[in-house]
Motif scaffolding. Structure first.
Motif, PDB file in Angstrom:
ATOM      1  N   TRP A 238      -8.674   5.648  11.009  1.00 60.17           N
ATOM      2  CA  TRP A 238      -9.706   6.684  10.995  1.00 60.17           C
ATOM      3  C   TRP A 238     -10.633   6.520   9.797  1.00 60.17           C
ATOM      4  O   TRP A 238     -11.846   6.660   9.903  1.00 60.17           O
TER       5      TRP A 238
ATOM      6  N   ARG B 166      -9.763   5.377  -2.466  1.00 59.26           N
ATOM      7  CA  ARG B 166      -8.604   4.840  -1.730  1.00 59.26           C
ATOM      8  C   ARG B 166      -7.960   3.694  -2.499  1.00 59.26           C
ATOM      9  O   ARG B 166      -6.748   3.552  -2.547  1.00 59.26           O
TER      10      ARG B 166
ATOM     11  N   TYR C 148      -9.585  -3.091   5.281  1.00 64.10           N
ATOM     12  CA  TYR C 148      -9.143  -2.608   3.971  1.00 64.10           C
ATOM     13  C   TYR C 148      -7.686  -2.205   4.110  1.00 64.10           C
ATOM     14  O   TYR C 148      -7.371  -1.270   4.840  1.00 64.10           O
ATOM     15  N   GLU C 149      -6.816  -2.936   3.393  1.00 60.46           N
ATOM     16  CA  GLU C 149      -5.384  -2.691   3.580  1.00 60.46           C
ATOM     17  C   GLU C 149      -4.985  -1.269   3.210  1.00 60.46           C
ATOM     18  O   GLU C 149      -3.989  -0.756   3.694  1.00 60.46           O
ATOM     19  N   GLU C 150      -5.763  -0.631   2.346  1.00 56.69           N
ATOM     20  CA  GLU C 150      -5.342   0.693   1.887  1.00 56.69           C
ATOM     21  C   GLU C 150      -6.032   1.833   2.634  1.00 56.69           C
ATOM     22  O   GLU C 150      -6.027   2.957   2.176  1.00 56.69           O
ATOM     23  N   MET C 151      -6.629   1.512   3.786  1.00 55.82           N
ATOM     24  CA  MET C 151      -7.277   2.580   4.541  1.00 55.82           C
ATOM     25  C   MET C 151      -6.737   2.659   5.959  1.00 55.82           C
ATOM     26  O   MET C 151      -6.451   1.650   6.592  1.00 55.82           O
ATOM     27  N   THR C 152      -6.642   3.895   6.441  1.00 58.33           N
ATOM     28  CA  THR C 152      -6.170   4.089   7.811  1.00 58.33           C
ATOM     29  C   THR C 152      -7.282   3.738   8.790  1.00 58.33           C
ATOM     30  O   THR C 152      -8.436   3.571   8.404  1.00 58.33           O
TER      31      THR C 152
ATOM     32  N   ARG D 144      -4.124   4.199  -3.594  1.00 62.45           N
ATOM     33  CA  ARG D 144      -3.137   3.592  -2.706  1.00 62.45           C
ATOM     34  C   ARG D 144      -2.814   2.141  -2.954  1.00 62.45           C
ATOM     35  O   ARG D 144      -1.741   1.671  -2.609  1.00 62.45           O
ATOM     36  N   SER D 145      -3.761   1.372  -3.480  1.00 55.68           N
ATOM     37  CA  SER D 145      -3.509  -0.054  -3.470  1.00 55.68           C
ATOM     38  C   SER D 145      -3.066  -0.540  -4.836  1.00 55.68           C
ATOM     39  O   SER D 145      -3.207   0.158  -5.827  1.00 55.68           O
TER      40      SER D 145
ATOM     41  N   ASN E 109     -13.935  -8.836   0.268  1.00 55.86           N
ATOM     42  CA  ASN E 109     -14.144  -8.289   1.610  1.00 55.86           C
ATOM     43  C   ASN E 109     -15.611  -8.362   1.994  1.00 55.86           C
ATOM     44  O   ASN E 109     -16.463  -7.680   1.425  1.00 55.86           O
TER      45      ASN E 109
ATOM     46  N   PHE F 101      -1.988   2.341   8.905  1.00 54.32           N
ATOM     47  CA  PHE F 101      -2.607   1.378   8.003  1.00 54.32           C
ATOM     48  C   PHE F 101      -2.625  -0.004   8.668  1.00 54.32           C
ATOM     49  O   PHE F 101      -1.765  -0.283   9.497  1.00 54.32           O
TER      50      PHE F 101
ATOM     51  N   VAL G 247       0.853  -1.181   0.000  1.00 50.73           N
ATOM     52  CA  VAL G 247       0.000   0.000   0.000  1.00 50.73           C
ATOM     53  C   VAL G 247       0.889   1.230   0.000  1.00 50.73           C
ATOM     54  O   VAL G 247       1.825   1.324   0.779  1.00 50.73           O
TER      55      VAL G 247
END
Lengths: 405, 248
Positions: free
Chosen positions: B96, A277, B90-94, A281-282, A334, B133, A250
């Protein structure tokens, strides 16, 4: 109980079944077409490039460096797995047929790779070194022999435990390859080449082969080499399609955060949020988008032919849109997404939204390129073509993809 | 106490020819914590998937506040929060962003979201990690993210699948304290777990599932009577009941 040789072929087949699936996906994505396009334009500009290349260009040195590296790199591919450290190590003495098959296989593959490079450089070879095709073929054959020597020696040198010493061996091979490759490309007489081959054979039996008598196979290193090879393949495949085995890194890409401002805090924007996102990012959605856009820009600047350029603009826009389309499946695994109280329609709308936004950005970039390299009229045409492609993709194709089967 | 979740004669599983659950019926009321217990492979996760509406019953039905999932899809899920056994992040989300997205999906307004989120972060001691993350989280921290997301939306029913795994003692305490508080406020909670001592202490009723069928259900007292083991604790009943079945 299967024999070592059977085990080897089974693993090779397993790997190729997996690899073929990915190769098919790569073939289906627009990239193959890009390569074809590159080939067509490339072969035209290649000739011009050769004419432009000054007489003083050190072709022999250039070939020597390229092939010195190509000969030294690459190791015997063994298809060894982590579990072998436990299950196969007791049979190490009986594994020679397995490793021999591995050596033959790697020889074939490596020969294919460097022959491809040689083919690519063939016009340069004919132009600057020697115009004879049979000579090129003989050099190719001799190089293939040198490759076999390198793979065999490289396999024995992996037995050396110490990392420093191991690298010294590789370095020595690099030197030997340098001398041999230079001898070939500087067209040394036959007797000299035969002499070199003799020296190499003696060196192998007198030194490298002896290593196998005193040193054991370093299985961990073989696993490491195998993993690296597979990862390289995955990484290449990953730029065309999603490879689940590749633990995707990421990237934060903070400078792209302004894009997130297009998403406001409301229920209809949940998928806007998710897709933004995912895109930034991914995996490499953004990477592919950027690469295709830059490549497109490059083509716009080079292709002087009007309709050819417009075709290229349309093609690159279409290929980019196709990559953005794959975002649909990003959250397929997911379970939490499924639980949200949202309609399926909102996912489609969000996907469409991003497709059009990214299309608009690409249109502006291509348009600006057309304005800089050509004129205002060309910019208008570029904007029109890109918009047309994205509207088609967003309203017709994407809708089709989302329609329940 | 009103009936919140009712499961009537549910038979289900992935394949119609090989059902995993056989004629399962139980309910979860408001102001109640129900423990769903059973060995590995007893059918707990399948039951939960049916409750979430991720699987369709072969026969029988699952009703939440009187409605099945097919009758009112969005409303059904709006009233339900799920804490999975394996954290699904979700690996790409922080951290928050996970909370923010959950709030958006369940239609919270921004003010309520920020207020609740800050409270939860403090309680679960995750304030320092809001910009992290998931790849930097331990198993316990990942589980906390799931728990916070569930508590954030304040639905009427909570479904928790092995919620304690990987949590530190303070995390477990915060979780249980919240559960008790939510129960007092009128929520229903269905909790699947192997940690029977904790279940015995916190659950009002139990559903003992074995090979896709309900062996026993009721309060600890009911269970003791049904098993004919007065004064036995949940552990003993559980071992005895599942053992008996082996002899059949």
């Amino acid at each position: 109980m299967i024999s070592e040789k059977q085990l080897w072929s089974r693993r090779r087949i397993d790997y190729w079944t997996m690899a073929t699936k990915y190769l098919k996906l790569i073939g289906n994505s627009g990239f193959l077409f890009t390569i074809y396009l590159l080939f067509v334009f490339g072969s035209y500009y290649y000739g011009q490039f050769l004419q432009w290349l000054p007489e003083t260009f050190p072709a022999v040195l250039f070939f020597t460096l390229v092939f010195m590296w190509l000969m030294t790199r690459g190791r015997v591919r063994t298809f060894v797995k982590q579990g072998d450290l436990f299950f196969l190590t007791p049979r190490e003495e009986k594994m020679s047929s397995y490793f021999r098959s591995a050596l033959h296989y790697s020889w074939l593959m490596e020969t294919f790779y460097f022959a491809l490079v040689f083919l690519l450089l063939a016009p340069l070879f004919f132009d600057r070194i020697h115009p004879s095709g049979s000579l090129l073929l003989s050099i190719l054959l001799l190089l293939s022999g040198l490759k076999l020597w390198n793979l065999a020696s490289g396999f024995q040198e992996q037995r050396v435990q110490e990392k420093g010493k191991y690298h010294v061996h590789t370095f020595i091979r690099l030197g030997i390859n340098g001398v041999t490759v230079y001898a070939l490309f500087s067209l040394q007489p036959m007797w000299f080449v035969v002499l070199l081959a003799g020296i190499l054979a003696v060196f192998y039996y007198g030194y490298f082969y002896q290593l196998s008598k005193t040193h054991s196979v370093k299985w961990e290193r073989l696993v490491e080499i195998e993993d690296q090879t597979v990862m390289t393949f995955y990484r290449i495949a990953n730029s065309f399609t999603d490879v689940p085995q590749l633990k995707s890194k990421v990237r934060f890409r903070r400078w792209l955060s302004p894009l997130f401002k297009l998403v406001s805090f409301k229920k209809q924007h949940v998928y806007h949020y998710l897709f933004s996102r995912a895109f930034v990012r991914s995996n490499d959605y953004f990477g592919i988008y950027a690469r295709l856009t830059l490549l497109g820009l490059l083509f716009i600047s080079v292709v002087q032919l009007d309709w050819g350029r417009w075709l290229v603009i349309g093609l690159f826009a279409y290929m980019t849109a196709q990559q953005i389309e794959t975002l649909k499946h990003h959250y397929a695994t997911n379970k939490m997404v499924e639980l949200y109280p949202l309609s399926a329609q909102s996912k489609f709308q969000s996907h469409q939204f991003w497709l059009l936004v990214l299309g608009a950005i690409q249109a502006v970039i291509f348009g600006t390129g057309a304005l800089i390299f050509y004129n205002l009229m060309d910019m208008v045409i570029a904007l029109f073509i890109v918009s047309l492609v994205y509207f088609y993709h967003g309203f017709i194709r994407l809708a089709k993809v989302y329609r329940p089967a | 106490m009103d009936k919140l979740l009712t499961i009537n004669n549910l038979t289900g599983g992935y394949q119609r020819s090989r059902p995993v659950l056989h004629d399962v019926s139980f309910s979860v009321n408001t102001h109640e914590i129900v423990g769903l217990i059973g060995l590995n492979g007893a059918g707990k996760s399948t039951t939960i998937k049916h409750i979430l509406g991720l699987m369709e019953p072969h026969s029988g039905e699952v009703r939440l506040e009187g409605k099945t999932w097919v009758e009112a899809k969005d409303q059904y899920r709006q009233e339900l929060a799920y804490i999975p056994e394996m954290p699904l992040l979700y690996e790409e989300m922080t951290l928050w962003e996970h909370l923010e997205l959950t709030a958006m999906a369940y239609g919270l307004d921004e003010e309520t979201f920020e207020m609740r989120a800050k409270g939860l972060l403090k309680e679960f001691r995750m304030e320092k990690m809001v910009k992290w993350f998931p790849s930097h989280f331990s198993k316990g921290m990942r589980q906390k993210v799931m728990i916070m997301c569930a508590f954030l939306i304040q639905p009427s029913l909570y479904v928790a699948d092995e919620p304690f795994v990987g949590l530190d003692p303070i995390g477990i305490k915060s979780f249980l304290d919240r559960m008790v508080e939510l129960k007092r406020e009128g929520c229903g909670i269905l909790m699947s777990t192997h940690i029977l001592a904790t279940a015995e202490k916190y659950c009002d009723r139990f559903v003992l599932l074995h090979e896709g069928k309900i062996l026993l259900q009721g309060t600890l007292k009911d269970l003791q009577e049904q098993a004919n083991m007065p004064r036995a604790d949940l552990d003993e009943i559980y071992v005895e009941m599942t053992k008996e079945d082996d002899h059949d």
